[in-house]
Design an enzyme around this catalytic site. Structure first.
Site, mmCIF file in Angstrom:
data_model
loop_
_atom_site.group_PDB
_atom_site.id
_atom_site.type_symbol
_atom_site.label_atom_id
_atom_site.label_comp_id
_atom_site.label_asym_id
_atom_site.label_seq_id
_atom_site.Cartn_x
_atom_site.Cartn_y
_atom_site.Cartn_z
ATOM 1 N N HIS A 17 28.873 16.385 -6.077
ATOM 2 C CA HIS A 17 28.538 16.914 -4.749
ATOM 3 C C HIS A 17 27.342 17.882 -4.845
ATOM 4 C CE1 HIS A 17 33.050 16.322 -3.774
ATOM 5 N NE2 HIS A 17 32.407 15.465 -3.023
ATOM 6 N N LYS A 41 46.419 14.863 5.438
ATOM 7 C CA LYS A 41 46.433 14.901 3.968
ATOM 8 C C LYS A 41 47.035 16.208 3.473
ATOM 9 C CE LYS A 41 42.429 12.126 2.519
ATOM 10 N NZ LYS A 41 41.107 12.253 1.895
ATOM 11 N N ARG A 94 27.857 6.503 -5.087
ATOM 12 C CA ARG A 94 27.856 6.466 -6.552
ATOM 13 C C ARG A 94 27.709 5.058 -7.082
ATOM 14 N NH1 ARG A 94 33.352 9.626 -6.236
ATOM 15 N NH2 ARG A 94 33.369 8.035 -4.619
ATOM 16 N N SER A 132 36.499 13.624 -6.606
ATOM 17 C CA SER A 132 37.486 14.713 -6.486
ATOM 18 C C SER A 132 38.870 14.185 -6.848
ATOM 19 C CB SER A 132 37.509 15.256 -5.057
ATOM 20 O OG SER A 132 36.258 15.746 -4.698
HETATM 21 O O1 PNS Z 1 34.893 13.254 1.305
HETATM 22 P P1 PNS Z 1 35.443 12.181 2.198
HETATM 23 O O2 PNS Z 1 36.941 12.365 2.342
HETATM 24 O O3 PNS Z 1 35.068 10.796 1.749
HETATM 25 O O4 PNS Z 1 34.791 12.399 3.669
HETATM 26 C C1 PNS Z 1 35.127 11.566 4.745
HETATM 27 C C2 PNS Z 1 34.516 12.078 6.072
HETATM 28 C C3 PNS Z 1 34.841 13.549 6.287
HETATM 29 C C4 PNS Z 1 33.009 11.922 6.038
HETATM 30 C C5 PNS Z 1 35.110 11.204 7.223
HETATM 31 O O5 PNS Z 1 36.493 11.138 7.085
HETATM 32 C C6 PNS Z 1 34.781 11.748 8.606
HETATM 33 O O6 PNS Z 1 33.653 11.715 9.047
HETATM 34 N N1 PNS Z 1 35.801 12.263 9.317
HETATM 35 C C7 PNS Z 1 35.662 12.852 10.634
HETATM 36 C C8 PNS Z 1 36.325 11.997 11.723
HETATM 37 C C9 PNS Z 1 35.393 10.897 12.195
HETATM 38 O O7 PNS Z 1 34.336 11.152 12.742
HETATM 39 N N2 PNS Z 1 35.803 9.658 11.949
HETATM 40 C C10 PNS Z 1 35.009 8.480 12.267
HETATM 41 C C11 PNS Z 1 34.112 8.119 11.088
HETATM 42 S S1 PNS Z 1 33.220 6.647 11.400
#
Ligand code: PNS
Length: 163
Positions: A17, A41, A94, A132
């Site tokens: 990150h 979660k 990645r 993570s």
């Molecule tokens: O680190 P992560 O868990 O892969 O991040 C995922 C994240 C936070 C980018 C994604 O879950 C997100 O954008 N969540 C917010 C809710 C939302 O907008 N959902 C629609 C995504 S298309």
């Protein structure tokens, strides 16, 4: 003013990150590192702890003239990005395996908010396998995580787990 949001769970923040943030600093005037509040979660660190750890480890990185801020957010990412007047979302990719999920999210976000661009960035090869989830797994099984996360994260994980 080019402002990006770098969203994620950051549970915990990894060196991968930080590598992405450092690279993003070359492209943007400001990056808001946005920690998702996800009630579904059960995280290792609370959102408050994750924000605090991020703010601390970001002090060490080479940011040039880029302003870095850490915030938590909930709800739709595109709405949050609009509220913050951001032009772009940064996501790290990645490997090809990340691409499918990331492409889906990027296209859904584009449908919801066409003016918002998603910028995919690649971390250094050394971090191409670091996640993570795996960091937590190997840590909980007693293996070393040195080099995968900043020393502060390792220390906070030890403190939290009482090891
Ligand atoms: O680190 P992560 O868990 O892969 O991040 C995922 C994240 C936070 C980018 C994604 O879950 C997100 O954008 N969540 C917010 C809710 C939302 O907008 N959902 C629609 C995504 S298309």
């Amino acid at each position: 003013m080019r402002r990006a949001i770098y969203p994620g769970s950051f549970d915990p923040v990894t060196n991968g990150h930080l590598d992405i943030i450092q690279r993003g600093c070359k492209l943007f005037d400001e990056i808001i590192i946005a920690v998702l509040v996800n009630p579904d979660k059960t995280p290792f660190f609370s959102v408050e702890e994750r924000c605090e750890i991020l703010s601390e480890v970001l002090k060490e990185i080479d940011r040039g003239d880029c302003r870095l801020t850490v915030e938590s957010f909930q709800g739709l990412l595109v709405q949050y990005a609009a509220d913050r007047k951001a032009n772009a979302i940064v996501r790290g990719i990645r490997a090809i395996s990340d691409y499918e999920y990331e492409l889906q999210m990027a296209l859904m976000n584009r449908r919801l908010q066409p003016a918002l661009e998603t910028v995919f960035m690649m971390p250094a090869e050394a971090y191409s396998y670091v996640s993570s989830r795996l960091v937590k797994e190997v840590f909980q099984l007693g293996a070393p995580i040195k080099g995968l996360v900043p020393p502060l994260v390792e220390e906070r994980m030890r403190r939290k787990s009482g090891s």
